[in-house]
Scaffold this motif. Sequence first.
Motif, mmCIF file in Angstrom:
data_model
loop_
_atom_site.group_PDB
_atom_site.id
_atom_site.type_symbol
_atom_site.label_atom_id
_atom_site.label_comp_id
_atom_site.label_asym_id
_atom_site.label_seq_id
_atom_site.Cartn_x
_atom_site.Cartn_y
_atom_site.Cartn_z
ATOM 1 N N ALA A 141 0.831 -1.207 0.000
ATOM 2 C CA ALA A 141 0.000 0.000 0.000
ATOM 3 C C ALA A 141 0.865 1.257 0.000
ATOM 4 C CB ALA A 141 -0.917 -0.008 1.218
ATOM 5 N N GLY A 142 0.658 2.130 -0.975
ATOM 6 C CA GLY A 142 1.358 3.402 -1.056
ATOM 7 C C GLY A 142 2.772 3.347 -1.620
ATOM 8 N N GLN A 143 3.349 2.152 -1.738
ATOM 9 C CA GLN A 143 4.745 2.036 -2.185
ATOM 10 C C GLN A 143 4.929 2.506 -3.622
ATOM 11 O OE1 GLN A 143 6.283 -1.980 -2.054
ATOM 12 N NE2 GLN A 143 8.359 -1.340 -2.560
ATOM 13 N N LEU A 144 4.064 2.079 -4.515
ATOM 14 C CA LEU A 144 4.200 2.473 -5.916
ATOM 15 C C LEU A 144 3.988 3.980 -6.073
ATOM 16 C CD1 LEU A 144 4.640 1.895 -8.879
ATOM 17 C CD2 LEU A 144 2.239 1.224 -9.061
ATOM 18 N N GLU A 145 3.010 4.528 -5.382
ATOM 19 C CA GLU A 145 2.768 5.961 -5.456
ATOM 20 C C GLU A 145 4.008 6.735 -5.001
ATOM 21 O OE1 GLU A 145 -1.328 4.146 -4.516
ATOM 22 O OE2 GLU A 145 0.781 3.655 -4.247
ATOM 23 N N ASP A 146 4.674 6.241 -3.949
ATOM 24 C CA ASP A 146 5.908 6.889 -3.483
ATOM 25 C C ASP A 146 7.006 6.816 -4.541
ATOM 26 O OD1 ASP A 146 4.708 7.529 -1.085
ATOM 27 O OD2 ASP A 146 5.629 5.879 0.046
ATOM 28 N N GLU A 147 7.136 5.659 -5.196
ATOM 29 C CA GLU A 147 8.157 5.509 -6.234
ATOM 30 C C GLU A 147 7.887 6.434 -7.421
ATOM 31 O OE1 GLU A 147 8.785 1.397 -7.302
ATOM 32 O OE2 GLU A 147 9.130 0.802 -5.214
ATOM 33 N N ILE A 148 6.620 6.640 -7.733
ATOM 34 C CA ILE A 148 6.266 7.553 -8.829
ATOM 35 C C ILE A 148 6.611 8.987 -8.433
ATOM 36 C CG2 ILE A 148 4.322 8.524 -10.133
ATOM 37 C CD1 ILE A 148 3.110 5.639 -10.058
ATOM 38 N N LYS A 149 6.330 9.370 -7.182
ATOM 39 C CA LYS A 149 6.677 10.713 -6.700
ATOM 40 C C LYS A 149 8.187 10.927 -6.705
ATOM 41 C CE LYS A 149 2.678 11.175 -3.724
ATOM 42 N NZ LYS A 149 2.196 10.920 -2.364
ATOM 43 N N GLU A 150 8.947 9.842 -6.486
ATOM 44 C CA GLU A 150 10.415 9.925 -6.493
ATOM 45 C C GLU A 150 10.984 9.897 -7.911
ATOM 46 O OE1 GLU A 150 11.385 6.507 -4.175
ATOM 47 O OE2 GLU A 150 10.764 7.441 -2.286
ATOM 48 N N ASN A 151 10.111 9.903 -8.928
ATOM 49 C CA ASN A 151 10.504 9.907 -10.342
ATOM 50 C C ASN A 151 11.162 8.608 -10.805
ATOM 51 O OD1 ASN A 151 9.469 12.434 -10.973
ATOM 52 N ND2 ASN A 151 11.331 13.467 -10.312
ATOM 53 N N SER A 152 10.800 7.479 -10.179
ATOM 54 C CA SER A 152 11.322 6.199 -10.651
ATOM 55 C C SER A 152 10.549 5.676 -11.853
ATOM 56 C CB SER A 152 11.246 5.157 -9.525
ATOM 57 O OG SER A 152 12.100 5.519 -8.470
#
Length: 196
Positions: A141-152
Amino acid sequence: MDGTDDLFRMENNNIIPGKGKVLIAEPFLEGRYFSRSVVLLTEFSDEGAVGFVLNKPVNLNVNEVLINIAHFDGDVFIGGPVDTNRVYYIHTIPELIPQSIHIYDNLYWGGDFAILKELISLKKIEVHQVRFFAGYSGWSAGQLEDEIKENSWLVSQLDVKDVMNCNNEKLWERSLRKMGGRYKMWSNFPENPGLN
């Protein structure tokens, strides 16, 4: 400042992650599974996400990976780092495979594997109708959204034909070129700039 920071900064493309969307790795994302990868999301919710890497062949035929399956010319791809001892599949034949999970358009995930094996043995399945993956990619939960915010990751879309095309080792480059602008330049950036 030489401008390279701006060149590799992702612009918000207003596509939010979701079932049926693809994730395109930024050029410097490292690792065996995700470096220059394109990942199809087959599940996405508040609880997390599941997907399969589309452009990393294992260089093994399905017959070499699955025991007791009739000859089938389909290749196996690395789906991701999770549960790599299992084989998963996506397909475009839900009318033949019960219990398939709809992803988008005419693209489905899984279903009754015994029936798939039988259809393969009866030669009722063609290579372009099913793709096999060793393992899958998963995010809590929330991990992918964080990676997208980090520009991965860039979030984009592909049509089913591109998803099912097994000759797609250049899918990462083609997907970036299709997005245009700075992303088109990314597609030409060397994997290891220090070797140039």
